[in-house]
Design a protein around this motif. Structure first.
Motif, mmCIF file in Angstrom:
data_model
loop_
_atom_site.group_PDB
_atom_site.id
_atom_site.type_symbol
_atom_site.label_atom_id
_atom_site.label_comp_id
_atom_site.label_asym_id
_atom_site.label_seq_id
_atom_site.Cartn_x
_atom_site.Cartn_y
_atom_site.Cartn_z
ATOM 1 N N ALA A 141 25.042 -1.514 16.597
ATOM 2 C CA ALA A 141 23.720 -0.961 16.921
ATOM 3 C C ALA A 141 23.366 -1.220 18.382
ATOM 4 N N VAL A 142 23.671 -2.423 18.864
ATOM 5 C CA VAL A 142 23.388 -2.760 20.262
ATOM 6 C C VAL A 142 24.181 -1.858 21.195
ATOM 7 N N MET A 143 25.471 -1.703 20.928
ATOM 8 C CA MET A 143 26.306 -0.882 21.792
ATOM 9 C C MET A 143 25.883 0.581 21.760
ATOM 10 N N ALA A 144 25.487 1.063 20.578
ATOM 11 C CA ALA A 144 25.024 2.445 20.479
ATOM 12 C C ALA A 144 23.739 2.643 21.270
ATOM 13 N N THR A 145 22.854 1.648 21.220
ATOM 14 C CA THR A 145 21.612 1.725 21.985
ATOM 15 C C THR A 145 21.895 1.790 23.485
ATOM 16 N N LEU A 146 22.801 0.948 23.940
ATOM 17 C CA LEU A 146 23.166 0.949 25.358
ATOM 18 C C LEU A 146 23.803 2.283 25.755
ATOM 19 N N TYR A 147 24.641 2.800 24.895
ATOM 20 C CA TYR A 147 25.311 4.066 25.179
ATOM 21 C C TYR A 147 24.308 5.216 25.270
ATOM 22 N N LEU A 148 23.438 5.311 24.282
ATOM 23 C CA LEU A 148 22.480 6.413 24.274
ATOM 24 C C LEU A 148 21.460 6.288 25.404
ATOM 25 N N ASP A 149 21.154 5.061 25.801
ATOM 26 C CA ASP A 149 20.174 4.854 26.860
ATOM 27 C C ASP A 149 20.734 5.182 28.241
ATOM 28 N N THR A 150 22.025 4.896 28.445
ATOM 29 C CA THR A 150 22.630 5.113 29.767
ATOM 30 C C THR A 150 23.479 6.376 29.829
ATOM 31 N N ALA A 151 23.703 7.023 28.667
ATOM 32 C CA ALA A 151 24.546 8.229 28.596
ATOM 33 C C ALA A 151 25.958 7.961 29.099
ATOM 34 N N SER A 152 26.430 6.726 28.916
ATOM 35 C CA SER A 152 27.766 6.355 29.391
ATOM 36 C C SER A 152 28.331 5.252 28.502
ATOM 37 N N LEU A 153 29.646 5.282 28.325
ATOM 38 C CA LEU A 153 30.329 4.238 27.557
ATOM 39 C C LEU A 153 30.683 3.027 28.414
ATOM 40 N N LEU A 154 30.429 3.094 29.706
ATOM 41 C CA LEU A 154 30.892 2.047 30.609
ATOM 42 C C LEU A 154 30.347 0.672 30.239
#
Length: 260
Positions: A220-233
């Motif tokens: 959930a944390v990683m998905a939140t970061l991904y959706l917020d930044t639009a990047s997998l980095l």
């Protein structure tokens, strides 16, 4: 996140393959992972090379799935790189995502200090299972058995940790969420985060209920970061950091687990 596919038609002839691989991540990977781990536990008691062999199997499985998903994405005519997170972040994380990223870093530092301090030696020993003629491993002991002990195991585990960061974020965040968005249409981010958490937690069912919950929260944390930044980095970097923190733990701080 803007830019996610809104229709399965965006995948063109690769649509069916995309759905099949996404379904495998939810329903097939938990079974495969549990079977591989159970076989690994059995070999670990008699085979000194069991851990290295298991690492190699993990590498083959994860890179194989990641490359398959990559081929499917490359075959999708209307799904661009930004739609699957292959892009630079479009800005700094917002307050919520930034706070979560900070918590992950604090967790890594704190847990590493605890592990180096020998906290694992305080765990209860596995209970004897006379009926099975072996020790009944608790999920936590089964997970700890995966951690490297020798120098050669640590070198290979470094590759495994980096692979987990790259491949699992690509599969469970970039690829999986793009397929879900295409199948279900315009879903709120909170639903996408929940689905990513469930899929990632189930993939770690071999770790027991505690492991499913913990990895689900991580998902959930990683998905939140991904959706917020639009990047997998950022998810890739943090995920790899979580796994690679075990390399900072000396072998003497880990419970003995190996061929006897």
């Amino acid at each position: 996140m803007e830019g996610l596919p809104t229709s399965l038609a965006d995948y063109g002839p690769a649509a069916l393959s995309a759905v099949v691989v996404a379904a495998y991540l939810v329903a097939g990977e938990p079974v495969v992972g549990a079977v591989l781990h159970r076989r690994f536990e059995g070999r670990l008691r008699t085979d000194a090379g069991a851990r290295r062999s298991f690492y190699l199997r993990l590498l083959i499985l994860e890179w194989g799935l990641a490359l398959l998903a990559l081929v499917i994405w490359l075959s999708a005519p209307d799904v661009d790189a930004a739609a699957v997170g292959i892009a630079w972040p479009d800005g700094w994380p917002g307050p919520v995502a930034g706070g979560l990223a900070l918590l992950v870093v604090v967790f890594v530092v704190g847990s590493t200090r605890a592990l180096r301090g020998g906290v694992l030696h305080d765990l209860p020993a596995p209970a004897a299972d006379a009926a099975a003629g072996r020790h009944a491993e608790l999920p936590v002991h089964a997970t700890l058995a995966l951690l490297p002990r020798t120098r050669s195991e640590r070198r290979l585990f470094t590759v495994v940790g980096l692979t987990a960061g790259i491949c699992e974020e690509w599969l469970y965040r970039g690829f999986f969420l793009a397929v879900v968005a295409a199948v279900a249409g315009d879903l709120p981010d909170v639903v996408l985060v929940f689905l990513a958490a469930v899929a990632f937690g189930l993939a770690h069912v071999y770790q027991g209920i505690g492991g499913v919950v913990t990895t689900g929260v991580l998902g959930a944390v990683m998905a939140t970061l991904y959706l917020d930044t639009a990047s997998l980095l950022l998810p890739v970097l943090l995920h790899a950091l979580i796994d690679l923190r075990f390399l900072a733990v000396p072998s003497r701080a880990l419970p003995s687990a190996g061929a006897r």
